[in-house]
Design an enzyme around this catalytic site. Sequence first.
Site, PDB file in Angstrom:
ATOM      1  N   GLU A  17       0.853  -1.205   0.000  1.00  0.00           N
ATOM      2  CA  GLU A  17       0.000   0.000   0.000  1.00  0.00           C
ATOM      3  C   GLU A  17       0.876   1.238   0.000  1.00  0.00           C
ATOM      4  OE1 GLU A  17      -2.185  -0.094   3.723  1.00  0.00           O
ATOM      5  OE2 GLU A  17      -2.339  -2.254   3.462  1.00  0.00           O
TER       6      GLU A  17
ATOM      7  N   LYS B 132       2.275   4.610   1.385  1.00  0.00           N
ATOM      8  CA  LYS B 132       2.339   5.156   2.754  1.00  0.00           C
ATOM      9  C   LYS B 132       1.896   6.609   2.673  1.00  0.00           C
ATOM     10  CE  LYS B 132       5.359   5.351   6.775  1.00  0.00           C
ATOM     11  NZ  LYS B 132       5.181   6.742   7.149  1.00  0.00           N
TER      12      LYS B 132
ATOM     13  N   ASP C 266       1.048  10.341   3.538  1.00  0.00           N
ATOM     14  CA  ASP C 266       1.748  11.299   4.391  1.00  0.00           C
ATOM     15  C   ASP C 266       0.718  12.241   5.006  1.00  0.00           C
ATOM     16  OD1 ASP C 266       3.797  12.527   5.600  1.00  0.00           O
ATOM     17  OD2 ASP C 266       4.619  13.480   3.807  1.00  0.00           O
TER      18      ASP C 266
ATOM     19  N   TYR D 259      -6.083   1.814   6.831  1.00  0.00           N
ATOM     20  CA  TYR D 259      -5.027   0.869   6.454  1.00  0.00           C
ATOM     21  C   TYR D 259      -4.908  -0.319   7.395  1.00  0.00           C
ATOM     22  CZ  TYR D 259      -2.338   3.959   9.597  1.00  0.00           C
ATOM     23  OH  TYR D 259      -1.910   4.719  10.641  1.00  0.00           O
TER      24      TYR D 259
ATOM     25  N   LYS E 168      10.901   3.689   2.350  1.00  0.00           N
ATOM     26  CA  LYS E 168      10.713   5.133   2.202  1.00  0.00           C
ATOM     27  C   LYS E 168      11.246   5.637   0.858  1.00  0.00           C
ATOM     28  CE  LYS E 168       9.461   7.472   5.272  1.00  0.00           C
ATOM     29  NZ  LYS E 168       9.814   7.867   6.616  1.00  0.00           N
TER      30      LYS E 168
ATOM     31  N   CYS F  10      21.250  46.179 -12.943  1.00  0.00           N
ATOM     32  CA  CYS F  10      21.440  44.804 -13.408  1.00  0.00           C
ATOM     33  C   CYS F  10      22.803  44.294 -12.941  1.00  0.00           C
ATOM     34  CB  CYS F  10      21.357  44.741 -14.932  1.00  0.00           C
ATOM     35  SG  CYS F  10      21.789  43.110 -15.574  1.00  0.00           S
TER      36      CYS F  10
ATOM     37  N   CYS G  30      25.032  43.768 -16.328  1.00  0.00           N
ATOM     38  CA  CYS G  30      25.451  44.809 -17.269  1.00  0.00           C
ATOM     39  C   CYS G  30      25.332  46.215 -16.687  1.00  0.00           C
ATOM     40  CB  CYS G  30      24.650  44.706 -18.562  1.00  0.00           C
ATOM     41  SG  CYS G  30      22.946  45.222 -18.364  1.00  0.00           S
TER      42      CYS G  30
ATOM     43  N   CYS H 125      15.927  43.659 -16.060  1.00  0.00           N
ATOM     44  CA  CYS H 125      16.996  44.516 -16.572  1.00  0.00           C
ATOM     45  C   CYS H 125      16.482  45.106 -17.880  1.00  0.00           C
ATOM     46  CB  CYS H 125      18.234  43.654 -16.831  1.00  0.00           C
ATOM     47  SG  CYS H 125      19.390  44.391 -17.994  1.00  0.00           S
TER      48      CYS H 125
ATOM     49  N   CYS I 158      22.762  43.544 -22.758  1.00  0.00           N
ATOM     50  CA  CYS I 158      23.102  42.859 -21.499  1.00  0.00           C
ATOM     51  C   CYS I 158      23.601  41.469 -21.866  1.00  0.00           C
ATOM     52  CB  CYS I 158      21.866  42.770 -20.606  1.00  0.00           C
ATOM     53  SG  CYS I 158      22.111  41.707 -19.174  1.00  0.00           S
TER      54      CYS I 158
HETATM   55  S1  IVH Z   1       0.377   0.383   8.864  1.00  0.00           S
HETATM   56  C1  IVH Z   1       1.456  -1.509  12.850  1.00  0.00           C
HETATM   57  N1  IVH Z   1      -0.146   1.386   6.518  1.00  0.00           N
HETATM   58  O1  IVH Z   1       2.843   5.438   8.852  1.00  0.00           O
HETATM   59  C2  IVH Z   1       1.451  -0.861  11.541  1.00  0.00           C
HETATM   60  N2  IVH Z   1       0.726   2.845   8.171  1.00  0.00           N
HETATM   61  O2  IVH Z   1       5.400   5.024  10.333  1.00  0.00           O
HETATM   62  C3  IVH Z   1       0.611   0.308  11.509  1.00  0.00           C
HETATM   63  N3  IVH Z   1       0.952   5.166   7.456  1.00  0.00           N
HETATM   64  O3  IVH Z   1       1.688   5.895  12.092  1.00  0.00           O
HETATM   65  C4  IVH Z   1       0.813   1.167  10.361  1.00  0.00           C
HETATM   66  N4  IVH Z   1       0.156   4.887   5.425  1.00  0.00           N
HETATM   67  O4  IVH Z   1       0.235   6.795  10.261  1.00  0.00           O
HETATM   68  C5  IVH Z   1       0.321   1.645   7.740  1.00  0.00           C
HETATM   69  N5  IVH Z   1      -0.722   2.144   4.396  1.00  0.00           N
HETATM   70  C6  IVH Z   1      -0.250   2.392   5.626  1.00  0.00           C
HETATM   71  C7  IVH Z   1       0.144   3.682   6.037  1.00  0.00           C
HETATM   72  C8  IVH Z   1       0.654   3.863   7.323  1.00  0.00           C
HETATM   73  C9  IVH Z   1       0.636   5.759   6.298  1.00  0.00           C
HETATM   74  C10 IVH Z   1       1.538   5.870   8.622  1.00  0.00           C
HETATM   75  C11 IVH Z   1       0.795   5.585   9.885  1.00  0.00           C
HETATM   76  C12 IVH Z   1       1.814   5.193  10.918  1.00  0.00           C
HETATM   77  C13 IVH Z   1       3.092   5.552  10.232  1.00  0.00           C
HETATM   78  C14 IVH Z   1       4.162   4.566  10.670  1.00  0.00           C
END
Ligand code: IVH
Length: 672
Positions: free
Chosen positions: A113, A115, A117, A225, A313, A410, A413, A428, A434
């Site tokens: 999945e 991650k 932000d 998630y 990451k 400038c 020049c 300029c 120039c």
């Molecule tokens: S699973 C025990 N799945 O990442 C595992 N976390 O660094 C629980 N996060 O605090 C997390 N997308 O807020 C999981 N698809 C995803 C996620 C995710 C974002 C964040 C989550 C967690 C942090 C961990």
Amino acid sequence: MTLSPEDEVAALTAQLSRWSKAYFEEDAPLVPDADYDAAMRRLQELEAEHPTLKRSTSPTQRVGSAPLSSFESVTHRRPMLSLDNAFSREDLSDFHRRVSERLKVHDVAYCCEPKLDGVAVSIVYANGELVLAATRGDGSTGENVTANIRTVQNVPLTLEGEDIPSYLEVRGEVVIPTDAFDKMNARASALGEKVFVNPRNAAAGSLRQLDSRITAKRPLSFTAYSVGVVEGDLPDCHDATLRQLSQWGIPVSDYMETVTGVEACEAYYESIAAQREALPFDIDGIVFKVNSIAQQERLGFVSRAPRWAIARKFPAQEVSTCLLGVDFQVGRTGAITPVARLDPVFVGGVTVSNATLHNSDEIERLGVCIGDRVVVRRAGDVIPQIVSVVQDEDGLPDAARTKIVFPKACPECGSDVDRQDGEAVVRCVGGMSCSAQLKAVIRHFASRKAMDIEGLGDKLIDQLVDEALISTVADLFSLDVATVSGLDRMGMKSSENLIEAIDQSKATTLPRLIYALGIREVGEATARALASHFLTLEEVMAAPVETLEDVDDVGPIVAKHIRAFVLDSRNQEVIAALLTAGVNWPAVSIASGDGPLAGTIWVVTGKLESMGRDDAEQRLRALGAKTASSVSAKTTTVLAGPGAGSKRKKAEALGIEIIDESEWLTLVEELK
Ligand code: IVH
């Protein structure tokens, strides 16, 4: 028939839930906003008259309620853990090795999945009703943000479907999609309000509002998630659990995929990384989770992270570094851009030592001084930007910070600089006298999408200008091998090659030449549009502003720039010199091109769903058609998307064939 208050409340609740789902999740409003507002007001009225009918899951709760004085704390029944990180392919392989050794299984299935932000939250449903929502906090204790989470449009207040557990804790991330974030910031900035640095901060700030009516106005979105404490049955795999949540109405990621083995995980990572910039929300990596819940249980946890999951990451897109100084660069149009010199940092996958500061307004907005610690952002191929100043309590004393002063002349020049009313940019006024502007003009003229002169690099251009061997782009065509071979690092062979390349570039196309001239705001697409509209350079040069505005993509400002360019006698001389030197191009003829659509003339108008108008025109040209920007008796077919206005009307009046996008896509498919 009059409904009882109970029945009316139930009917309005069902109606509003349906309408808001269509509006917020499917982007397809079922009724005008006014109807929605009226139904909402009626429900609020009924609830005020009959307080016993007011449910915590009522749609009226989505608009927020009176402010809290502080958030209560909530102890999570099961701690909200974090994830271990993998920063490389090797880290991920090590994770997989550890997992497969512990499980004694070679082919482990992983659910992958993005991650997200944003901000982690836990949402509790008791008997299918949302009763509690809390932030992650320190993992053991978070803040009660129930009133705020109720305002998040895609969070169901009541679950729907079969076999809903009596107690279901859903965990996920609250984010603000990037499009909505940009709009929200543009609005804030137009109103002179504070803008947010990035979507994550905006999501966090919105969720921590004591007044949930403010949260209600923010475009928050939730994606589940995982689950926390559950009293009831759930599937025995992670992916099936998420799919089950989705069936009950809880949003989950559209990008989730289950794969076997580490190679497939890496391939998923690469494929999402390639889409990262185009995704509708910010992500900072990929989470891989062992898919079988039984296997997850066998693996268990170490300290605060599960052994069965890892976050691979992406390189950080924002990092902080020190602003060492500011240089002022003069561009092709004389615009003076402040460029930040940075203590080099690794950001967005590369080492960055310069970043643009755009203009003096931007410097003021950021409140940045030399010596400050700044946040640098580099996303995708975008030029690195400074997004904020680190507001650190132990920051520099004011005396150690140097104010950034815009030059009064400038820097290249010494000519005067000028700032037009309403423009953020300082320019300029030196024009081609120039040397910085002249060099930039020549670099643009020689570039790949313009005259495409191979071998004419920046260093060479600098020498040619500095040694006064050329003073206009047309002078390039008078250079000879003897002159060029006298320059630094230019041998006989490379000089011959360069002169040959310059000579070959004379045979060009009209769009390339127009683009190469470097008229302000005339990019490749506009140059092409001008060429196909006017067919000859003389026509472009003779066109008054109003006629120029008839061309697609040419608004009043661009038209003004084009007109100013062609009326300038120095530019006229350069163009004449280019023609005398032998720059030439094939006539832009109507029946150009080979291919199944050769001989036809198309006009694309309105908004297309599957691609932009430019792309559609390119596909037509690739099939041999000619594309034009205005409808005339010569037009063969008009491809009209929704919103097509006067061009469609004109085509109708002239009896020209009009087809819609789906008919066109079918035709293109057939002709392929
Ligand atoms: S699973 C025990 N799945 O990442 C595992 N976390 O660094 C629980 N996060 O605090 C997390 N997308 O807020 C999981 N698809 C995803 C996620 C995710 C974002 C964040 C989550 C967690 C942090 C961990």
